[in-house]
Write a protein that holds these residues in place. Structure first.
Motif, PDB file in Angstrom:
ATOM      1  N   UNK A 112       0.798  -1.213   0.000  1.00  0.00           N
ATOM      2  CA  UNK A 112       0.000   0.000   0.000  1.00  0.00           C
ATOM      3  C   UNK A 112       0.833   1.266   0.000  1.00  0.00           C
ATOM      4  N   UNK A 113       0.186   2.365   0.367  1.00  0.00           N
ATOM      5  CA  UNK A 113       0.818   3.680   0.365  1.00  0.00           C
ATOM      6  C   UNK A 113       0.422   4.423   1.623  1.00  0.00           C
ATOM      7  N   UNK A 114       1.030   5.588   1.826  1.00  0.00           N
ATOM      8  CA  UNK A 114       0.687   6.425   2.973  1.00  0.00           C
ATOM      9  C   UNK A 114      -0.658   7.101   2.697  1.00  0.00           C
ATOM     10  N   UNK A 115      -1.024   8.091   3.509  1.00  0.00           N
ATOM     11  CA  UNK A 115      -2.348   8.707   3.392  1.00  0.00           C
ATOM     12  C   UNK A 115      -2.606   9.225   1.980  1.00  0.00           C
ATOM     13  N   UNK A 116      -3.708   8.760   1.386  1.00  0.00           N
ATOM     14  CA  UNK A 116      -4.072   9.168   0.035  1.00  0.00           C
ATOM     15  C   UNK A 116      -5.245  10.135   0.019  1.00  0.00           C
ATOM     16  N   UNK A 117      -6.021  10.148   1.085  1.00  0.00           N
ATOM     17  CA  UNK A 117      -7.181  11.035   1.201  1.00  0.00           C
ATOM     18  C   UNK A 117      -7.516  11.160   2.695  1.00  0.00           C
ATOM     19  N   UNK A 118      -8.394  12.089   3.063  1.00  0.00           N
ATOM     20  CA  UNK A 118      -8.643  12.369   4.486  1.00  0.00           C
ATOM     21  C   UNK A 118      -9.051  11.166   5.316  1.00  0.00           C
ATOM     22  N   UNK A 119      -9.747  10.201   4.746  1.00  0.00           N
ATOM     23  CA  UNK A 119     -10.190   9.039   5.505  1.00  0.00           C
ATOM     24  C   UNK A 119      -9.300   7.820   5.268  1.00  0.00           C
ATOM     25  N   UNK A 120      -8.028   8.070   4.973  1.00  0.00           N
ATOM     26  CA  UNK A 120      -7.052   6.982   4.849  1.00  0.00           C
ATOM     27  C   UNK A 120      -6.506   6.623   6.221  1.00  0.00           C
ATOM     28  N   UNK A 121      -6.051   5.397   6.341  1.00  0.00           N
ATOM     29  CA  UNK A 121      -5.386   4.946   7.565  1.00  0.00           C
ATOM     30  C   UNK A 121      -4.248   3.996   7.208  1.00  0.00           C
ATOM     31  N   UNK A 122      -3.182   4.081   7.969  1.00  0.00           N
ATOM     32  CA  UNK A 122      -2.043   3.171   7.828  1.00  0.00           C
ATOM     33  C   UNK A 122      -1.912   2.422   9.148  1.00  0.00           C
ATOM     34  N   UNK A 123      -1.891   1.103   9.099  1.00  0.00           N
ATOM     35  CA  UNK A 123      -1.890   0.303  10.325  1.00  0.00           C
ATOM     36  C   UNK A 123      -0.525  -0.354  10.530  1.00  0.00           C
ATOM     37  N   UNK A 124      -0.202  -0.606  11.805  1.00  0.00           N
ATOM     38  CA  UNK A 124       1.031  -1.287  12.149  1.00  0.00           C
ATOM     39  C   UNK A 124       0.963  -2.766  11.824  1.00  0.00           C
ATOM     40  N   UNK A 125       2.130  -3.406  11.827  1.00  0.00           N
ATOM     41  CA  UNK A 125       2.209  -4.820  11.432  1.00  0.00           C
ATOM     42  C   UNK A 125       1.421  -5.721  12.371  1.00  0.00           C
ATOM     43  N   UNK A 126       1.497  -5.477  13.683  1.00  0.00           N
ATOM     44  CA  UNK A 126       0.768  -6.321  14.640  1.00  0.00           C
ATOM     45  C   UNK A 126      -0.740  -6.154  14.506  1.00  0.00           C
ATOM     46  N   UNK A 127      -1.184  -4.944  14.204  1.00  0.00           N
ATOM     47  CA  UNK A 127      -2.618  -4.693  14.006  1.00  0.00           C
ATOM     48  C   UNK A 127      -3.118  -5.492  12.806  1.00  0.00           C
ATOM     49  N   UNK A 128      -2.370  -5.421  11.704  1.00  0.00           N
ATOM     50  CA  UNK A 128      -2.772  -6.138  10.489  1.00  0.00           C
ATOM     51  C   UNK A 128      -2.756  -7.649  10.703  1.00  0.00           C
ATOM     52  N   UNK A 129      -1.730  -8.153  11.414  1.00  0.00           N
ATOM     53  CA  UNK A 129      -1.620  -9.596  11.625  1.00  0.00           C
ATOM     54  C   UNK A 129      -2.723 -10.120  12.546  1.00  0.00           C
ATOM     55  N   UNK A 130      -2.958  -9.432  13.652  1.00  0.00           N
ATOM     56  CA  UNK A 130      -3.920  -9.931  14.636  1.00  0.00           C
ATOM     57  C   UNK A 130      -5.361  -9.789  14.168  1.00  0.00           C
ATOM     58  N   UNK A 131      -5.663  -8.768  13.376  1.00  0.00           N
ATOM     59  CA  UNK A 131      -7.031  -8.542  12.921  1.00  0.00           C
ATOM     60  C   UNK A 131      -7.258  -8.972  11.473  1.00  0.00           C
ATOM     61  N   UNK A 132      -6.185  -9.421  10.807  1.00  0.00           N
ATOM     62  CA  UNK A 132      -6.315  -9.936   9.444  1.00  0.00           C
ATOM     63  C   UNK A 132      -6.661  -8.885   8.415  1.00  0.00           C
ATOM     64  N   UNK A 133      -6.118  -7.686   8.570  1.00  0.00           N
ATOM     65  CA  UNK A 133      -6.438  -6.594   7.659  1.00  0.00           C
ATOM     66  C   UNK A 133      -5.543  -6.603   6.426  1.00  0.00           C
ATOM     67  N   UNK A 134      -6.087  -6.130   5.337  1.00  0.00           N
ATOM     68  CA  UNK A 134      -5.335  -5.903   4.107  1.00  0.00           C
ATOM     69  C   UNK A 134      -5.692  -4.516   3.579  1.00  0.00           C
ATOM     70  N   UNK A 135      -4.931  -4.065   2.602  1.00  0.00           N
ATOM     71  CA  UNK A 135      -5.183  -2.753   2.009  1.00  0.00           C
ATOM     72  C   UNK A 135      -6.571  -2.738   1.367  1.00  0.00           C
ATOM     73  N   UNK A 136      -7.331  -1.692   1.653  1.00  0.00           N
ATOM     74  CA  UNK A 136      -8.680  -1.561   1.124  1.00  0.00           C
ATOM     75  C   UNK A 136      -9.764  -1.858   2.133  1.00  0.00           C
ATOM     76  N   UNK A 137      -9.416  -2.529   3.259  1.00  0.00           N
ATOM     77  CA  UNK A 137     -10.404  -2.820   4.292  1.00  0.00           C
ATOM     78  C   UNK A 137     -10.825  -1.532   4.998  1.00  0.00           C
ATOM     79  N   UNK A 138     -12.052  -1.546   5.500  1.00  0.00           N
ATOM     80  CA  UNK A 138     -12.559  -0.399   6.247  1.00  0.00           C
ATOM     81  C   UNK A 138     -12.534  -0.685   7.741  1.00  0.00           C
ATOM     82  N   UNK A 139     -12.203   0.330   8.547  1.00  0.00           N
ATOM     83  CA  UNK A 139     -12.185   0.180   9.992  1.00  0.00           C
ATOM     84  C   UNK A 139     -12.958   1.331  10.632  1.00  0.00           C
ATOM     85  N   UNK A 140     -13.470   1.069  11.822  1.00  0.00           N
ATOM     86  CA  UNK A 140     -14.218   2.065  12.580  1.00  0.00           C
ATOM     87  C   UNK A 140     -13.402   2.462  13.804  1.00  0.00           C
ATOM     88  N   UNK A 141     -13.230   3.744  13.988  1.00  0.00           N
ATOM     89  CA  UNK A 141     -12.498   4.271  15.131  1.00  0.00           C
ATOM     90  C   UNK A 141     -13.467   4.503  16.287  1.00  0.00           C
TER      91      UNK A 141
END
Length: 446
Positions: A135-164
């Motif tokens: 992926x890439x860094x912030x591309x638009x206001x609602x972009x997010x970049x996640x850490x490696x442990x977050x992606x591994x434990x929650x099974x995230x990939x680029x394009x997934x949506x998350x709720x804060x």
């Protein structure tokens, strides 16, 4: 001559000698590993954040500001007005500035509002820059970049949506459902708190916080218009609102999106990089004495060193336990030499016959023990060096332990010398037994 006799004597008892050699080698290797890890962990700990000259926040104590901004533990007591941030940015001594907004979470992981400057300037370890696995860094206001442990434990990939979620609890009932963030990138594993964080834009975070409020305001406006008899304009207002809503979601792409263009009302913490690091103390004093807004600036290196001192007891405990293991191995060496003394009566008698005195026998036993320990120490150093070089990439990526040369410091030399000294003392017991046996043999021959 005496060393040759000692080597031949050990060869005759090679099974017992090899087992003793293995025991001492493992013990010394363990102690050297603990010493290396101890020193390298301290170095890596003080490099959790690298290249940041000052961290600025509201006055809350040096360690509290460090823990909240670097280790994502706790939160600052209050924010910093963006006027103060703009003043810091315009300072001639400041080269770059990273704003951080804290206080939200995503499924137990910390959410940090920042800009693309974070991924450009934040460094860790030996000034290693952050990198993306995909992926890439912030591309638009609602972009997010996640850490490696977050992606591994929650099974995230680029394009997934998350709720804060608002607040720091692992379970939150105040979710910002109206503004889901889209994962634009996943960071490489660093072994630092960066792996366990979710990074969003300041603009997106502000939008998420203001979403429910805006909707509530819109409903109030519609209700007021209806009560005032302006229902004829209601459709027009709704159409305008829909148009604004559509316009709001026409997000710019990476090519024209500037994450630094948005200016929030306040941020939690600011990280500064200076043009000249020698000016850090001077600027720190100026910030701490600011009268416009109470601020506190800390030097990350000094704060990390202070935090490490609190953890020094664990370091001493590990070293002490390893030392006890080595002492046990040396006691095993003395036990082996004492147990074989009865088998060596004939050997001692032969040595006495060819003219060896009791003192020579004492030196012989001590020399055997020292030879075993010296060989064990050499094998341990080689073994530890090979293991550390093999596991260096794994240690850095998994635990954030960045091994730097030289691996063996002055403390390693002191440890080996102390072990040799302890070997000499422990070998005195079987050596004195051999001395007495030689002395009695001499008296009986008379």
């Amino acid at each position: 001559m005496l060393s040759t006799i000692a080597i031949e004597s050990l060869k005759r008892r090679k099974t017992t000698a090899l087992l003793t050699l293995l025991s001492i080698t493992i013990s010394i290797s363990l102690l050297l590993c603990v010493d290396i890890v101890r020193s390298q962990v301290k170095t890596s700990f003080t490099r959790t954040v690298s290249g940041v000259d000052l961290i600025v926040g509201a006055p809350s104590g040096q360690l509290n500001l460090l823990l909240s901004s670097v280790f994502n533990i706790g939160t600052p007591t209050k924010g910093i007005d963006y006027k103060s941030v703009a003043s810091l940015k315009s300072n001639k001594q400041v080269s770059w500035l990273i704003p951080l907004s804290l206080g939200d979470t995503h499924r137990g992981f910390r959410v940090i509002g920042t800009t693309n400057r974070f991924f450009e300037h934040f460094k860790y370890g030996d000034k290693q820059a952050l990198a993306l696995t995909e992926g890439r860094v912030f591309e638009q206001p609602l972009s997010t970049v996640v850490g490696a442990d977050v992606a591994d434990s929650l099974g995230y990939t680029v394009g997934d949506k998350i709720i804060v979620s608002h607040g720091l609890g692992s379970v939150s009932f105040n979710n910002h459902d109206d503004h889901p963030f889209i994962i634009s990138g996943i960071l490489e594993k660093t072994g630092t708190p960066v792996d366990k964080a979710v990074y969003v834009t300041l603009q997106g975070l502000e939008k998420a916080h203001s979403g429910p409020k805006s909707a509530h305001t819109s409903r109030l406006r519609k209700k007021t218009a209806f009560l005032n008899g302006h229902s004829t304009n209601e459709h027009e207002h709704e159409h305008e609102h829909e148009h604004e809503h559509e316009h709001e979601h026409e997000e710019p792409t990476q090519d024209n999106y500037d994450s630094d263009a948005f200016t929030p009302e306040s941020v939690s913490v600011v990280m500064l990089g200076l043009k000249n690091r020698a000016a850090a103390l001077q600027l720190q004093y100026q910030i701490n004495q600011s009268k416009k807004e109470p601020l506190m600036a800390i030097l990350p290196g000094m704060a990390l060193a202070e935090l490490w001192q609190i953890m020094g007891n664990v370091e001493a405990l590990l070293l002490g336990l390893s030392g006890l293991i080595v002492i046990c191995a040396l006691i095993g060496l003395a036990t082996m030499l004492l147990a074989t003394m009865r088998e060596r009566y004939q050997e001692i008698a032969v040595l006495r016959t060819i003219g060896a005195g009791p003192f020579t026998l004492l030196l012989l036993i001590q020399l055997e023990a020292m030879l075993l320990t010296i060989v064990s120490a050499a094998l341990s150093i080689a073994l530890v060096a090979v293991l550390m070089s093999m596991f260096k990439p794994w240690l850095s990526s998994t635990y954030g332990l960045f091994l730097s040369s030289p691996l063996f410091s002055q403390s390693s030399v002191i440890i080996v010398l102390l072990i040799l000294g302890c070997t000499y003392l422990v070998s005195l017991f079987p050596a004195i037994a051999a001395y007495k046996r030689g002395l009695h043999a001499g008296l009986n021959s008379n």
